[in-house]
Design a protein around this motif. Structure first.
Motif, PDB file in Angstrom:
ATOM      1  N   ALA A 146     -11.012  13.785 -52.739  1.00  0.00           N
ATOM      2  CA  ALA A 146     -12.014  14.798 -52.392  1.00  0.00           C
ATOM      3  C   ALA A 146     -12.283  14.782 -50.887  1.00  0.00           C
ATOM      4  CB  ALA A 146     -13.296  14.554 -53.180  1.00  0.00           C
ATOM      5  N   THR A 147     -12.358  13.606 -50.299  1.00  0.00           N
ATOM      6  CA  THR A 147     -12.564  13.485 -48.854  1.00  0.00           C
ATOM      7  C   THR A 147     -11.394  14.104 -48.099  1.00  0.00           C
ATOM      8  OG1 THR A 147     -13.897  11.484 -49.156  1.00  0.00           O
ATOM      9  CG2 THR A 147     -12.957  11.848 -46.958  1.00  0.00           C
ATOM     10  N   ARG A 148     -10.174  13.845 -48.553  1.00  0.00           N
ATOM     11  CA  ARG A 148      -8.983  14.421 -47.916  1.00  0.00           C
ATOM     12  C   ARG A 148      -9.032  15.949 -47.950  1.00  0.00           C
ATOM     13  NH1 ARG A 148      -5.597   9.931 -49.585  1.00  0.00           N
ATOM     14  NH2 ARG A 148      -5.506  10.732 -51.691  1.00  0.00           N
ATOM     15  N   ILE A 149      -9.395  16.500 -49.102  1.00  0.00           N
ATOM     16  CA  ILE A 149      -9.459  17.957 -49.235  1.00  0.00           C
ATOM     17  C   ILE A 149     -10.463  18.538 -48.244  1.00  0.00           C
ATOM     18  CG2 ILE A 149     -10.177  19.832 -50.787  1.00  0.00           C
ATOM     19  CD1 ILE A 149      -8.947  18.076 -53.096  1.00  0.00           C
ATOM     20  N   GLU A 150     -11.609  17.906 -48.146  1.00  0.00           N
ATOM     21  CA  GLU A 150     -12.604  18.417 -47.196  1.00  0.00           C
ATOM     22  C   GLU A 150     -12.129  18.294 -45.762  1.00  0.00           C
ATOM     23  OE1 GLU A 150     -17.154  18.000 -45.631  1.00  0.00           O
ATOM     24  OE2 GLU A 150     -16.598  16.911 -47.437  1.00  0.00           O
ATOM     25  N   LEU A 151     -11.501  17.184 -45.423  1.00  0.00           N
ATOM     26  CA  LEU A 151     -10.973  17.012 -44.068  1.00  0.00           C
ATOM     27  C   LEU A 151      -9.947  18.090 -43.743  1.00  0.00           C
ATOM     28  CD1 LEU A 151     -10.653  13.144 -44.058  1.00  0.00           C
ATOM     29  CD2 LEU A 151     -12.010  14.479 -42.420  1.00  0.00           C
ATOM     30  N   GLU A 152      -9.043  18.357 -44.665  1.00  0.00           N
ATOM     31  CA  GLU A 152      -8.039  19.406 -44.464  1.00  0.00           C
ATOM     32  C   GLU A 152      -8.720  20.752 -44.234  1.00  0.00           C
ATOM     33  OE1 GLU A 152      -5.590  19.262 -47.972  1.00  0.00           O
ATOM     34  OE2 GLU A 152      -4.714  17.344 -47.395  1.00  0.00           O
ATOM     35  N   ASN A 153      -9.733  21.039 -45.022  1.00  0.00           N
ATOM     36  CA  ASN A 153     -10.447  22.302 -44.878  1.00  0.00           C
ATOM     37  C   ASN A 153     -11.143  22.393 -43.522  1.00  0.00           C
ATOM     38  OD1 ASN A 153     -11.678  24.823 -46.153  1.00  0.00           O
ATOM     39  ND2 ASN A 153     -13.482  23.676 -45.491  1.00  0.00           N
ATOM     40  N   THR A 154     -11.776  21.313 -43.108  1.00  0.00           N
ATOM     41  CA  THR A 154     -12.470  21.298 -41.823  1.00  0.00           C
ATOM     42  C   THR A 154     -11.494  21.560 -40.679  1.00  0.00           C
ATOM     43  OG1 THR A 154     -14.162  19.796 -42.633  1.00  0.00           O
ATOM     44  CG2 THR A 154     -13.842  19.860 -40.239  1.00  0.00           C
ATOM     45  N   LEU A 155     -10.373  20.866 -40.693  1.00  0.00           N
ATOM     46  CA  LEU A 155      -9.394  21.043 -39.620  1.00  0.00           C
ATOM     47  C   LEU A 155      -8.811  22.452 -39.628  1.00  0.00           C
ATOM     48  CD1 LEU A 155      -7.638  17.579 -39.719  1.00  0.00           C
ATOM     49  CD2 LEU A 155      -9.184  18.450 -37.960  1.00  0.00           C
ATOM     50  N   THR A 156      -8.484  22.955 -40.794  1.00  0.00           N
ATOM     51  CA  THR A 156      -7.938  24.307 -40.905  1.00  0.00           C
ATOM     52  C   THR A 156      -8.931  25.332 -40.369  1.00  0.00           C
ATOM     53  OG1 THR A 156      -6.635  23.657 -42.825  1.00  0.00           O
ATOM     54  CG2 THR A 156      -7.017  26.015 -42.534  1.00  0.00           C
ATOM     55  N   TYR A 157     -10.192  25.171 -40.725  1.00  0.00           N
ATOM     56  CA  TYR A 157     -11.248  26.077 -40.267  1.00  0.00           C
ATOM     57  C   TYR A 157     -11.368  26.036 -38.740  1.00  0.00           C
ATOM     58  CZ  TYR A 157     -15.907  27.909 -39.338  1.00  0.00           C
ATOM     59  OH  TYR A 157     -16.963  28.618 -38.818  1.00  0.00           O
ATOM     60  N   LEU A 158     -11.471  24.838 -38.180  1.00  0.00           N
ATOM     61  CA  LEU A 158     -11.649  24.706 -36.736  1.00  0.00           C
ATOM     62  C   LEU A 158     -10.454  25.267 -35.970  1.00  0.00           C
ATOM     63  CD1 LEU A 158     -13.237  21.146 -36.556  1.00  0.00           C
ATOM     64  CD2 LEU A 158     -14.392  23.333 -36.140  1.00  0.00           C
ATOM     65  N   ILE A 159      -9.266  24.990 -36.462  1.00  0.00           N
ATOM     66  CA  ILE A 159      -8.060  25.487 -35.789  1.00  0.00           C
ATOM     67  C   ILE A 159      -7.983  27.011 -35.879  1.00  0.00           C
ATOM     68  CG2 ILE A 159      -5.532  25.500 -35.899  1.00  0.00           C
ATOM     69  CD1 ILE A 159      -5.845  22.456 -36.729  1.00  0.00           C
ATOM     70  N   ALA A 160      -8.298  27.564 -37.049  1.00  0.00           N
ATOM     71  CA  ALA A 160      -8.271  29.022 -37.221  1.00  0.00           C
ATOM     72  C   ALA A 160      -9.267  29.708 -36.289  1.00  0.00           C
ATOM     73  CB  ALA A 160      -8.558  29.390 -38.671  1.00  0.00           C
ATOM     74  N   LYS A 161     -10.398  29.048 -36.022  1.00  0.00           N
ATOM     75  CA  LYS A 161     -11.435  29.609 -35.149  1.00  0.00           C
ATOM     76  C   LYS A 161     -11.209  29.234 -33.679  1.00  0.00           C
ATOM     77  CE  LYS A 161     -14.370  31.321 -38.225  1.00  0.00           C
ATOM     78  NZ  LYS A 161     -14.786  32.699 -38.240  1.00  0.00           N
ATOM     79  N   ARG A 162     -10.140  28.485 -33.426  1.00  0.00           N
ATOM     80  CA  ARG A 162      -9.824  28.000 -32.082  1.00  0.00           C
ATOM     81  C   ARG A 162     -10.985  27.234 -31.477  1.00  0.00           C
ATOM     82  NH1 ARG A 162      -5.825  31.741 -28.666  1.00  0.00           N
ATOM     83  NH2 ARG A 162      -4.014  31.065 -29.839  1.00  0.00           N
ATOM     84  N   GLN A 163     -11.564  26.360 -32.312  1.00  0.00           N
ATOM     85  CA  GLN A 163     -12.662  25.513 -31.861  1.00  0.00           C
ATOM     86  C   GLN A 163     -12.141  24.107 -31.601  1.00  0.00           C
ATOM     87  OE1 GLN A 163     -15.916  25.731 -34.621  1.00  0.00           O
ATOM     88  NE2 GLN A 163     -16.360  27.857 -34.130  1.00  0.00           N
ATOM     89  N   ILE A 164     -12.792  23.430 -30.688  1.00  0.00           N
ATOM     90  CA  ILE A 164     -12.411  22.067 -30.348  1.00  0.00           C
ATOM     91  C   ILE A 164     -12.646  21.148 -31.555  1.00  0.00           C
ATOM     92  CG2 ILE A 164     -14.665  21.560 -29.340  1.00  0.00           C
ATOM     93  CD1 ILE A 164     -13.152  19.916 -27.198  1.00  0.00           C
ATOM     94  N   VAL A 165     -11.708  20.261 -31.789  1.00  0.00           N
ATOM     95  CA  VAL A 165     -11.796  19.308 -32.900  1.00  0.00           C
ATOM     96  C   VAL A 165     -12.315  17.987 -32.346  1.00  0.00           C
ATOM     97  CG1 VAL A 165     -10.496  18.027 -34.651  1.00  0.00           C
ATOM     98  CG2 VAL A 165      -9.897  20.420 -34.144  1.00  0.00           C
ATOM     99  N   TYR A 166     -13.366  17.485 -32.955  1.00  0.00           N
ATOM    100  CA  TYR A 166     -13.901  16.183 -32.557  1.00  0.00           C
ATOM    101  C   TYR A 166     -12.817  15.136 -32.831  1.00  0.00           C
ATOM    102  CZ  TYR A 166     -17.304  12.446 -31.948  1.00  0.00           C
ATOM    103  OH  TYR A 166     -17.993  11.341 -31.498  1.00  0.00           O
ATOM    104  N   PRO A 167     -12.442  14.313 -31.849  1.00  0.00           N
ATOM    105  CA  PRO A 167     -11.312  13.394 -32.014  1.00  0.00           C
ATOM    106  C   PRO A 167     -11.395  12.501 -33.254  1.00  0.00           C
ATOM    107  CG  PRO A 167     -12.006  13.444 -29.733  1.00  0.00           C
ATOM    108  CD  PRO A 167     -13.022  14.238 -30.510  1.00  0.00           C
ATOM    109  N   LYS A 168     -12.584  12.025 -33.576  1.00  0.00           N
ATOM    110  CA  LYS A 168     -12.698  11.131 -34.728  1.00  0.00           C
ATOM    111  C   LYS A 168     -12.381  11.849 -36.033  1.00  0.00           C
ATOM    112  CE  LYS A 168     -15.297   7.546 -34.561  1.00  0.00           C
ATOM    113  NZ  LYS A 168     -16.411   6.620 -34.491  1.00  0.00           N
ATOM    114  N   THR A 169     -12.591  13.164 -36.087  1.00  0.00           N
ATOM    115  CA  THR A 169     -12.260  13.914 -37.299  1.00  0.00           C
ATOM    116  C   THR A 169     -10.747  13.901 -37.527  1.00  0.00           C
ATOM    117  OG1 THR A 169     -14.209  15.301 -36.970  1.00  0.00           O
ATOM    118  CG2 THR A 169     -12.524  16.124 -38.493  1.00  0.00           C
ATOM    119  N   LEU A 170      -9.988  14.071 -36.482  1.00  0.00           N
ATOM    120  CA  LEU A 170      -8.536  14.017 -36.605  1.00  0.00           C
ATOM    121  C   LEU A 170      -8.077  12.600 -36.960  1.00  0.00           C
ATOM    122  CD1 LEU A 170      -5.953  15.607 -36.511  1.00  0.00           C
ATOM    123  CD2 LEU A 170      -5.884  15.255 -34.037  1.00  0.00           C
TER     124      LEU A 170
END
Length: 190
Positions: free
Chosen positions: A156-180
């Motif tokens: 479940a954590t992996r799924i949410e992480l994937e969603n967060t990264l996909t969302y941020l990248i699609a919006k061209r927003q900076i990704v907090y390094p620890k999230t990656l």
């Protein structure tokens, strides 16, 4: 653990900080966190408290955050991000000072609910996931995460992480390094 407050007092403090919709979300996350804690053998009281207060500082004005980061010794690199990151990492300052909640496990779970952490504890993951799968969330990815959380908090954590990264990248927003870093770490966790 509750800063010496009764449940009614905690709810009043929370509601004074948040609008009705955000307050209702927090109550639903509290219940979801308690359910996950029972399912995965975590401390239900801590999970409930962290779930209830995870968005306590979500509606703090941006300028208040900027001032706080500059004056209270937070990493100034945080100024590159937004309230989406701040309400977890910096928002616990308000919880500690205004509510008096200082339990390290609760504070850490709230801090990590916005960014994740490669070393997330079970409680950290519970709050991270509960925020995403609370009953009012009904997107397909949230339903997928909810289903995974029936048997695997890690998945479940992996799924949410994937969603967060996909969302941020699609919006061209900076990704907090620890999230990656968290995403990479959770790719290899069982």
């Amino acid at each position: 653990m509750t800063g010496g407050h009764t449940r009614a007092e905690l709810l009043a403090l929370l509601h004074n900080r948040l609008d009705d919709a955000r307050y209702a979300h927090c109550v639903r996350v509290e219940q979801t966190a308690r359910e996950l804690a029972r399912r995965f053998g975590a401390d239900e009281a801590r999970a409930g408290l962290a779930g209830l207060f995870h968005d306590y500082a979500k509606q703090v004005p941006v300028e208040t955050y900027r001032t706080l980061i500059q004056r209270q010794g937070f990493d100034r690199a945080l100024l590159n991000y937004s309230r989406g990151v701040w309400h977890g990492l910096v928002g616990t300052w308000f919880i500690k000072t205004e509510v008096g909640i200082t339990d390290p496990a609760v504070i850490q779970a709230i801090e990590r609910h916005t960014t994740g952490d490669p070393e997330m504890t079970v409680l950290d993951q519970i709050i991270f996931v509960a925020d995403f799968i609370e009953p009012a969330r009904d997107l397909p990815v949230e339903a997928k995460c909810r289903e995974a959380a029936q048997t695997s908090l890690t998945e479940a954590t992996r799924i949410e992480l994937e969603n967060t990264l996909t969302y941020l990248i699609a919006k061209r927003q900076i990704v907090y390094p620890k999230t990656l870093l968290t995403y990479n770490a959770f790719l290899t966790k069982e």
